[in-house]
Design a protein around this motif. Sequence first.
Motif, PDB file in Angstrom:
ATOM      1  N   THR A  77       0.834  -1.204   0.000  1.00 53.52           N
ATOM      2  CA  THR A  77       0.000   0.000   0.000  1.00 53.52           C
ATOM      3  C   THR A  77       0.870   1.256   0.000  1.00 53.52           C
ATOM      4  O   THR A  77       0.620   2.191  -0.747  1.00 53.52           O
ATOM      5  CB  THR A  77      -0.945   0.012   1.218  1.00 53.52           C
ATOM      6  OG1 THR A  77      -1.514  -1.291   1.335  1.00 53.52           O
ATOM      7  CG2 THR A  77      -2.038   1.029   1.066  1.00 53.52           C
TER       8      THR A  77
ATOM      9  N   CYS B 166     -10.110  -0.331  -5.111  1.00 58.71           N
ATOM     10  CA  CYS B 166      -9.957  -1.557  -4.313  1.00 58.71           C
ATOM     11  C   CYS B 166     -11.225  -2.401  -4.448  1.00 58.71           C
ATOM     12  O   CYS B 166     -12.314  -1.858  -4.614  1.00 58.71           O
ATOM     13  CB  CYS B 166      -9.787  -1.231  -2.842  1.00 58.71           C
ATOM     14  SG  CYS B 166      -8.426  -0.136  -2.508  1.00 58.71           S
TER      15      CYS B 166
ATOM     16  N   ASP C 260      -5.761  -1.900  -7.244  1.00 54.02           N
ATOM     17  CA  ASP C 260      -5.207  -2.720  -6.163  1.00 54.02           C
ATOM     18  C   ASP C 260      -5.959  -4.046  -6.074  1.00 54.02           C
ATOM     19  O   ASP C 260      -7.168  -4.095  -6.280  1.00 54.02           O
ATOM     20  CB  ASP C 260      -5.318  -1.940  -4.843  1.00 54.02           C
ATOM     21  CG  ASP C 260      -4.365  -2.486  -3.783  1.00 54.02           C
ATOM     22  OD1 ASP C 260      -3.671  -3.484  -4.065  1.00 54.02           O
ATOM     23  OD2 ASP C 260      -4.313  -1.918  -2.691  1.00 54.02           O
TER      24      ASP C 260
END
Length: 460
Positions: free
Chosen positions: A53, A77, A158
């Motif tokens: 991250t 995400c 992500d």
Amino acid sequence: MTTFASLNLSPELVSALHKLGYDNPSPVQLRVIPKALTGASLVCQSETGSGKTHSYLVPILAKTDLNLPRTQAIVLCPSRELARQVYEFAFAFTKFFPKFKVRLFTSETEKTQNLEGVSGRSNDAAPHLIVATPGRAKDILVDNRALPLQGVKTLVIDEADMLMELGYFDDIDAIFSELKEGTQTMVFSATLNQELKANLERYVDARFLYEGEDHKTASGVAHHFVDVKHIGKLEALDRFLRIRRPYLALVFASKKEDVNAAYAHLRELGVEAVAFSGDLDARERKQALRKIKSNEYPVVVASDLLARGIDIDDVSDVISLDLPSDLSYYYHRAGRTGRFGKTGDSWIFYNADELRRAKALLAQGTEFDYYTLKSDSLVPTDGSFLKKREIRFKHEISEDQKRDISIAKAKTATDKVKPGYKAKRRKALEKVAGKYRRKAIKEKVREQTNKVYAAKAKKK
Ligand code: AMP
């Protein structure tokens, strides 16, 4: 040892990192930050616990012009929990950079609340960084055009494998097509199979593919097979927990029914456990996460998908009640312990039905040791239980099976090639194959038992 200071970051940023407790970059940060600072797009295979991250948050912050009230980066995400986690990591920097504005857009908050202050009325309200789930981001940024996106320099995708599995790539496409050409796109994914790589080609010219740390050999984790023999997995879990008394055990099962069954069993026995599976609604998921993070529950039972990316500190033991069909998930499970220089143990509860998967896992080269679970102890063994020959046989495909195969195919048919549809179809077909295989095994066993009885009866 390389420090953050040597990565060409401003002294303010290095000092903020230090105050947040990050003194030295992790291997993934060491590789990704310098590349990301150049503005290059990249694909990085890495998982939770590697520090991934910050490997994108740090360069995003470094490149953000804090005096320009424009959105300059978007992070997507796959779940609201993950988005919140990233948001909180980013928000922590606002203490040191008060001008830095971050917004979280997920279904956790009402859409109207999400839109509050960002409906284009005032530029001052534009966050520099948006962290969001793809659905909500598309809704706000594409459908509602609530914020100008021409200033976006970086898009982060992500947990890309999970985003693909959940069918989010259509929403990501919609957002991506709003960004100016040449926007830096950074993709992070725990696994990188061919299907995903092919899907990613539209976002990233993957000249820079960083394959992360070899998670198969993550140094802090010791891997063990536990032969549970005829004892059911739930009984085995109960015994194991009593024998081992883990500080914090993360118990994985592939199917959510098995997660629920394990949770119910533990609760019945009075064990303080938290379940984390797809059956929970948003509120329950939030509650479960809060419980997990409170460290008051020594056992967390979870399914692979839901546990993905959730950052749980201090897991001492990971228990796999089964082996996942995609074995890369095993390493993902195991990697939830032994993080950042700590040590941990990963235990696979094995019974003879799972020989094939166990052998496939062993073939990948990770070193395991072996135990047999007795009523009050774990006894080390030589692992010969894994060296037995697998009982294999072929069975004819019946008309019923053929019918079920065509139903499964029809149910998973799609006229548009959607991300994840192949995996869905494969799963549906595997389910049918499994059902008939089990049926055939039962018949075979019945046949053999009848034979034994017939022989005994003859003797008498
Ligand atoms: P992530 O892999 O991004 O989910 O991060 C996992 C955990 O590592 C988080 O709790 C971070 O706070 C922590 N972390 C990230 N970078 C570092 C670092 N350089 N040093 C120590 N801890 C870190």
